[in-house]
Design a protein around this motif. Structure first.
Motif, PDB file in Angstrom:
ATOM      1  N   MET A   1       1.196   3.745   2.936  1.00 29.52           N
ATOM      2  CA  MET A   1       1.567   2.334   3.102  1.00 29.52           C
ATOM      3  C   MET A   1       2.196   1.780   1.830  1.00 29.52           C
ATOM      4  O   MET A   1       1.766   2.084   0.736  1.00 29.52           O
ATOM      5  N   LYS A   2       3.215   0.997   2.003  1.00 29.22           N
ATOM      6  CA  LYS A   2       3.893   0.408   0.846  1.00 29.22           C
ATOM      7  C   LYS A   2       3.077  -0.757   0.278  1.00 29.22           C
ATOM      8  O   LYS A   2       2.439  -1.494   1.018  1.00 29.22           O
ATOM      9  N   ILE A   3       3.152  -0.897  -1.030  1.00 26.33           N
ATOM     10  CA  ILE A   3       2.606  -2.083  -1.679  1.00 26.33           C
ATOM     11  C   ILE A   3       3.821  -2.919  -2.079  1.00 26.33           C
ATOM     12  O   ILE A   3       4.614  -2.510  -2.919  1.00 26.33           O
ATOM     13  N   ASP A   4       3.976  -4.054  -1.431  1.00 20.82           N
ATOM     14  CA  ASP A   4       5.218  -4.813  -1.576  1.00 20.82           C
ATOM     15  C   ASP A   4       5.029  -6.000  -2.524  1.00 20.82           C
ATOM     16  O   ASP A   4       4.407  -7.000  -2.179  1.00 20.82           O
TER      17      ASP A   4
ATOM     18  N   GLY B   1       5.740   4.192  -3.708  1.00 18.41           N
ATOM     19  CA  GLY B   1       5.246   3.256  -2.684  1.00 18.41           C
ATOM     20  C   GLY B   1       5.026   1.839  -3.170  1.00 18.41           C
ATOM     21  O   GLY B   1       4.428   1.023  -2.463  1.00 18.41           O
TER      22      GLY B   1
ATOM     23  N   ASP C   1      -1.095 -10.877   0.812  1.00 16.57           N
ATOM     24  CA  ASP C   1      -1.277  -9.549   1.393  1.00 16.57           C
ATOM     25  C   ASP C   1      -1.451  -8.465   0.327  1.00 16.57           C
ATOM     26  O   ASP C   1      -1.426  -7.271   0.638  1.00 16.57           O
TER      27      ASP C   1
ATOM     28  N   ARG D   1       2.685 -11.468   6.069  1.00 19.79           N
ATOM     29  CA  ARG D   1       2.658 -11.686   7.528  1.00 19.79           C
ATOM     30  C   ARG D   1       1.568 -12.708   7.835  1.00 19.79           C
ATOM     31  O   ARG D   1       0.563 -12.778   7.117  1.00 19.79           O
TER      32      ARG D   1
ATOM     33  N   MET E   1      -5.210  -2.748  -3.553  1.00 18.43           N
ATOM     34  CA  MET E   1      -3.808  -2.500  -3.884  1.00 18.43           C
ATOM     35  C   MET E   1      -3.557  -2.722  -5.373  1.00 18.43           C
ATOM     36  O   MET E   1      -2.729  -2.036  -5.978  1.00 18.43           O
TER      37      MET E   1
ATOM     38  N   GLN F   1      -4.681   0.400  -7.114  1.00 20.86           N
ATOM     39  CA  GLN F   1      -3.693   1.464  -6.854  1.00 20.86           C
ATOM     40  C   GLN F   1      -2.428   1.261  -7.673  1.00 20.86           C
ATOM     41  O   GLN F   1      -1.886   2.201  -8.252  1.00 20.86           O
TER      42      GLN F   1
END
Ligand SMILES: *Cc1c(COP(=O)(O)O)cnc(C)c1O
Length: 340
Positions: A1-4, A304, A322, A12, A327, A330
């Motif tokens: 999963m990407k960490i944006d 990522g 989000d 979202r 995260m 990470q």
């Protein structure tokens, strides 16, 4: 999963927010019949002690409408050269409203009362009439920099004494208030108009609110129509905004803490030359030559983590709703392990 971490706009809607949207009573807002839009506008205006509000599709539109209402073609706006209104709104002051600009410099995107006073044009037929001043708080290009209450008040006094309108681009104003402790009402009292984004740190999918007095908002509503921003059953979107104001303001401090931790981790890396002070949820750091920002964002993306190269040497990371604690851990691991 990407960490944006490209922006706080990537969030979202949460389940609670979606539920509020699904169950919103709606109507045709161009006919003035959407109760949820009306509720959002009234709620936001009351929060900041302003008379009225106007729900718009974007913060670009709220800023552009404010300038159109406050100034006439050929008049001038004083603002920082890196302000969103000038730098990121595609020349809209000129093309939408025929306005001239007076661009100021200033520490991390912040202008000063003295500089504003020094740049108000005299009443001279050769010079454009200075009509308004705009400040951005927090200041995106300055790494989420926050103005002191004193400076904002001092600029306001210069504006008042010289007949200038005073507009706040408060795309991230709640982030600023979380730092200064200033109340929304105190903030509202300083400005003629305020633009607030619901789709940044507050986590709504769409929308901004423009605040001001009744007459200003009456005229702004007309300009919104001209700009193509009248929306119909927009209550579904306004409901997300109401939910965001009720549930996502207090938690902004978490975003600020996580941003600070990212900044501290970056500070220790030998390929990083500078980290701008982290006041809020934006982290801007510079990388050492011959590295470039895009080399770093490219490498991060492979791992990522998505970030934006802000200029040749600078990378921007933005924390948000989000971006979880997990995260954060990470991301810090990933950036520590990057090899150049
Ligand atoms: C995001 C932002 C805006 C408005 O942007 P839209 O994408 O048009 O909603 C305005 N000012 C600042 C400082 C911003 O960061």
């Amino acid at each position: 999963m990407k960490i944006d971490l490209r922006s706080d706009t990537v969030t979202r809607p949460t389940p609670g927010m979606l539920e509020a949207m699904f169950s919103a009573p709606v109507g045709d807002d161009v006919f003035g019949e959407d109760p949820t839009v009306a509720a959002l506008e009234a709620k936001t205006a009351a929060l900041f002690g302003k008379e009225a509000g106007l729900f718009c599709p974007s913060g670009t539109m709220t800023n552009q409408i404010a300038a159109r209402v406050h100034a006439r073609p050929g008049e001038e706006v004083i603002l920082h050269k890196l302000s969103h209104v000038y730098y990121y709104e595609a020349g809209g002051l000129m093309s939408n409203s025929g306005l001239s600009v007076c661009l100021l410099e200033g520490d991390r995107g912040r202008i000063t009362a003295k500089d504003v006073a020094d740049h108000i044009n005299p009443d001279d037929l050769h010079r454009p009439r200075t009509a308004m001043t705009e400040v951005e708080n927090t200041m995106n290009k300055g790494g989420g920099a926050v103005y002191s209450n004193q400076e904002l008040a001092a600029i306001g006094e210069v504006c008042r004494n010289n007949g200038l309108k005073y507009h706040l681009d408060g795309a991230r104003v709640f982030n600023a208030l979380a730092v200064t402790g200033q109340s929304t009402r105190e903030c509202g009292a300083l400005f003629d108009s305020i633009s607030i984004c619901l789709s940044k740190g507050l986590g709504a999918p769409v929308g901004s609110v423009l605040l001001g007095d009744h007459e200003f908002i009456r005229r702004a509503r007309r300009v919104r129509k001209v700009f193509g921003g009248g929306m119909r059953q927009a209550g579904y979107l306004a409901a997300a905004g109401i939910y965001a104001i009720d549930h996502h303001v207090e938690r902004l401090k978490e975003d600020h803490r996580r941003a600070r931790q990212l900044g501290e981790a970056l500070q220790q890396l030998q390929w990083v030359s500078e980290v701008l002070p982290v006041d809020t949820n934006i982290v801007i750091f510079k990388v050492k030559e011959p590295l470039t920002a895009s080399m770093v964002t490219g490498k991060l993306a492979e791992e990522g983590v998505l970030a934006i190269d802000f200029d040749r040497q600078s990378v921007r990371l933005v924390t948000h709703l989000d971006f979880t604690e997990n995260m954060l851990d990470q991301t810090i691991d990933i950036i520590r392990q990057l090899k150049f």
